[in-house]
Design a protein around this motif. Structure first.
Motif, PDB file in Angstrom:
ATOM      1  N   LYS B 305      13.449   6.936   4.764  1.00  0.00           N
ATOM      2  CA  LYS B 305      13.182   6.146   5.974  1.00  0.00           C
ATOM      3  C   LYS B 305      12.590   7.026   7.070  1.00  0.00           C
ATOM      4  N   ALA B 309       9.341   5.219   5.219  1.00  0.00           N
ATOM      5  CA  ALA B 309       9.488   4.088   4.299  1.00  0.00           C
ATOM      6  C   ALA B 309      10.040   2.890   5.064  1.00  0.00           C
ATOM      7  N   SER B 310       9.344   1.762   4.994  1.00  0.00           N
ATOM      8  CA  SER B 310       9.825   0.562   5.673  1.00  0.00           C
ATOM      9  C   SER B 310      10.935  -0.073   4.830  1.00  0.00           C
ATOM     10  N   PRO B 311      11.710  -0.990   5.418  1.00  0.00           N
ATOM     11  CA  PRO B 311      12.762  -1.652   4.640  1.00  0.00           C
ATOM     12  C   PRO B 311      12.221  -2.297   3.368  1.00  0.00           C
ATOM     13  N   VAL B 313       9.738  -1.320   1.539  1.00  0.00           N
ATOM     14  CA  VAL B 313       9.451  -0.280   0.543  1.00  0.00           C
ATOM     15  C   VAL B 313      10.731   0.162  -0.156  1.00  0.00           C
ATOM     16  N   SER B 382      17.951  -1.329   1.834  1.00  0.00           N
ATOM     17  CA  SER B 382      16.871  -1.461   2.818  1.00  0.00           C
ATOM     18  C   SER B 382      17.421  -1.602   4.239  1.00  0.00           C
ATOM     19  N   ARG B 383      18.659  -2.082   4.343  1.00  0.00           N
ATOM     20  CA  ARG B 383      19.215  -2.332   5.676  1.00  0.00           C
ATOM     21  C   ARG B 383      20.016  -1.166   6.226  1.00  0.00           C
ATOM     22  N   LEU B 384      20.124  -0.085   5.441  1.00  0.00           N
ATOM     23  CA  LEU B 384      20.892   1.068   5.918  1.00  0.00           C
ATOM     24  C   LEU B 384      20.294   1.583   7.219  1.00  0.00           C
ATOM     25  N   PRO B 386      18.954   4.315   9.472  1.00  0.00           N
ATOM     26  CA  PRO B 386      18.383   5.610   9.074  1.00  0.00           C
ATOM     27  C   PRO B 386      19.190   6.808   9.535  1.00  0.00           C
ATOM     28  N   ILE B 387      19.751   6.749  10.755  1.00  0.00           N
ATOM     29  CA  ILE B 387      20.504   7.904  11.261  1.00  0.00           C
ATOM     30  C   ILE B 387      21.795   8.094  10.477  1.00  0.00           C
TER      31      ILE B 387
END
Lengths: 224, 393
Positions: B305, B309-311, B313, B382-384, B386-387
């Motif tokens: 991410k 990388a978008s959600p 992807v 995908s919803r994780l 990023p931080i």
């Protein structure tokens, strides 16, 4: 103002910790122009990580505005933020954060995948970036076959490969011995002298003083 | 991007081989059962049809009800009437049968005695181990001659030639009959087997064996180029009009074959459905491994991410991984199922008819399972944040 690359305007970032509001960043305004070599400094808990996450578009502010390369990031969705991270920001982490199952070359190629670059161009650009950091002869090695300094060079190549506006480095020498750290620091200085905007987040005073400009944070505010 | 995702999927599988194999097993077993059941079912109904074809698929038998025997319709002229009134009817052979005991010296067995015309043998393409069918002259002269089914011949003349010998047929009194032929034995799952039957001339039967002027049954040969079931339906319609549905019954190996095929296919569809449920269970296994994979690679997701990388992807990457897993399981399952079918049909001595429809069905179902059970873990990835993902250790 036209050459402002990073512009934070009265930016705050609050977290809710149970019943308490933690003001990680509290009304910060900062302007970084193209080609600057800036250190964001401060003790742990001062808000420098929060600031790095916000500049890197990994996070969004509770209030205030952030412009990256002249583009207002307010109200962007996750996919749009991902696009900015991909095109405008090159991250370098303390723990390198290479993908362990991929070769050095494939690690460097990864951002280009998300940028939709063609297969042939991907490879030539990645090789070029590895050459730039002096690791062309190690490109088929996996991260666990590389030394710490080599890993960080791969990470820098990965950050550079999509030709970002900003290099954003979070304690990039923190996991390295002082000699290797010094070499990495020299590499940043070189990249900056080539005109690249570099933002270095560190709590290390000596390292910070090697940058051309220092922003000191304490308790979520910029110290004068 | 798709190629990279497939490469990543294989990378992930290589990284945890045992886990991959175990979770694949669910899909493999599910697909293999579906393929094997449908293939074996197909082979079963083909082999049933084949064995009925041996017994004469171009034949139906009409049995007048006992009440209709004296109505005057089911007499020896009935055949000509049926031939002229119903399209597709070939030869119509009257037949009278009853049970009797048959004896040679001390050996005595019970048999079904049929009085038939001399054309019976050639019309039904009977084959002979010895001798041949009796002639028209035998019938006209009411000679006491007999053709033995293979089972009867084996019982009465073990290891001997029967043709030229005499046997005694008992009904009310014993009569001596000359054996003129012995039939070849023949397996017939769903048609009349002639192994326990003996044939005597029609007129001999009527006049000397049991005194009767009515006809017990008619064997109807379907004319060449006609569908047995269609002609059989026309005969049914015709007879319903003349004598009513209760006035007769009709036996047709072809309709039996159709019924048997229907039963087999219903049964195998039912079993395949149960097997499909096991495929669903396999899908839950896939969901489990994908959830573990997402959890284990939280850090990797965070790094990707950060690299842009978008959600969508990320979701694509994990969906492709789930799909690669299930499709691999599908291919292996088809292989295993085919192998299983080969072994089973070989054991049962059936010919193997690979059910290609089941291959497509199985692959489609695997894909469905991959998408259905891969969706939730992929969404989760995908919803994780990023931080949080980057700081995950």
């Amino acid at each position: 103002m036209a050459d402002s690359v990073i512009r934070l305007e009265d930016v705050s970032r609050y977290y809710l910790m149970g019943e308490f509001v933690v003001k990680a960043l509290d009304g910060v305004s900062v302007d970084i122009t193209r080609g600057e070599f800036t250190a964001i400094m401060g003790p742990s808990g001062s808000g420098k990580s929060t600031m790095m996450n916000l500049i890197g578009c990994l996070d969004t502010p509770t209030s205030g505005y952030i412009d990256i390369d002249g583009e207002n990031t307010a109200g962007l969705n996750e996919a749009e933020l991902a696009y900015i991270r991909n095109r405008k920001v090159g991250f370098i982490f303390q723990q390198f954060n290479l993908l362990g199952k991929l070769s050095a070359l494939d690690n460097v190629i990864t951002p280009l995948l998300y940028a939709g670059v063609s297969v042939r161009e991907r490879k030539s650009r990645a090789i070029h970036a590895l050459e730039r950091v002096g690791l062309a002869d190690r490109m088929d090695h996996r991260p666990n076959e590389l030394s710490g300094g080599q890993k960080q060079r791969v990470a820098i190549a990965r950050a550079l490969v999509n030709n970002p506006t900003i290099l954003l480095a979070d304690e990039p020498t923190g996991a390295l011995d002082s000699r290797t750290g010094g070499q990495i620091m020299e590499l940043f200085e070189e990249l900056n002298s080539e005109g690249r905007t570099v933002v270095l987040v560190t709590h290390d005073r000596d390292l910070g003083m090697r940058c051309h400009r220092q922003i000191h944070l304490r308790d979520g505010k910029v110290e004068a | 991007m798709l190629i990279e995702n497939i490469k990543l999927a294989f990378n992930a599988m290589r990284g945890s081989k045992m886990r991959t194999v175990l979770s694949l097993l669910g899909i493999v077993i599910g697909v293999a059962s579906v393929v094997a059941i449908l293939t074996i079912g197909d082979s079963a109904s083909k082999s049933i049809t084949d064995s009925i074809a041996v017994g004469g698929l171009d034949m139906v038998t009409i049995f007048p009800s006992s009440g209709q025997r004296s109505s005057g319709i089911f007499d020896e002229a009935f055949g000509d009437m049926l031939r002229s009134d119903v399209d597709g009817v070939g030869a119509v052979l009257p037949q009278n049968s009853s049970n009797a005991r048959i004896r040679n010296g001390k050996e005595s067995v019970s048999a079904s005695v049929s009085g038939v015309l001399s054309t019976y043998g050639s019309t039904l393409n009977l084959e002979y181990a010895e001798g041949e069918f009796f002639s028209a002259i035998d019938n006209i002269n009411r000679r006491q001659v007999v053709v033995l089914g293979s089972g009867i011949a084996a019982d009465l003349f073990p290891g001997q030639e029967a043709v030229g010998q005499y046997v005694s047929l008992f009904r009310t009194q014993a009569k001596s009959y000359l054996v003129v032929g012995v039939l070849e034995s023949k397996d017939a799952t769903f048609s009349l087997s002639y192994d326990r039957t003996v044939f005597i001339p029609y007129n001999t039967y009527s006049q000397r064996f049991i005194r009767t002027t009515s006809v017990g049954s008619y064997v109807v040969k379907i004319a060449e180029g006609y569908e047995t079931i269609e002609v059989s339906d026309r005969i049914t319609e015709y007879l319903d009009n003349i004598v009513g549905t209760d006035g007769y019954s009709i036996f047709s190996p072809a309709s039996l074959a159709e019924m048997a095929e229907q039963i087999t296919s219903t049964f195998s569809s039912f079993l395949a459905l149960i097997a499909a449920i096991s495929l669903l269970v396999g899908g839950i296994g896939i969901m489990n491994i994908m959830l573990v994979s997402v959890a284990e690679r939280t850090k990797e997701i965070g790094v990707r991410k950060a690299l842009g990388a978008s959600p969508n992807v990320i979701r694509g990457q994990f969906l492709v991984e789930a799909l690669t897993l299930t499709l691999l399981g599908g291919v292996l399952g088809i292989g295993l199922g085919s192998l299983l079918s080969l072994v089973v049909t070989n054991m049962l001595d059936w010919s193997l008819h690979l059910s290609y429809a089941s291959f497509i069905l199985a692959m489609g179902f695997s894909m469905f399972v991959g998408i259905f059970f891969g969706w939730y873990p992929a969404m989760k990835a995908s919803r994780l944040d990023p931080i949080e993902a980057l700081n995950y250790e």
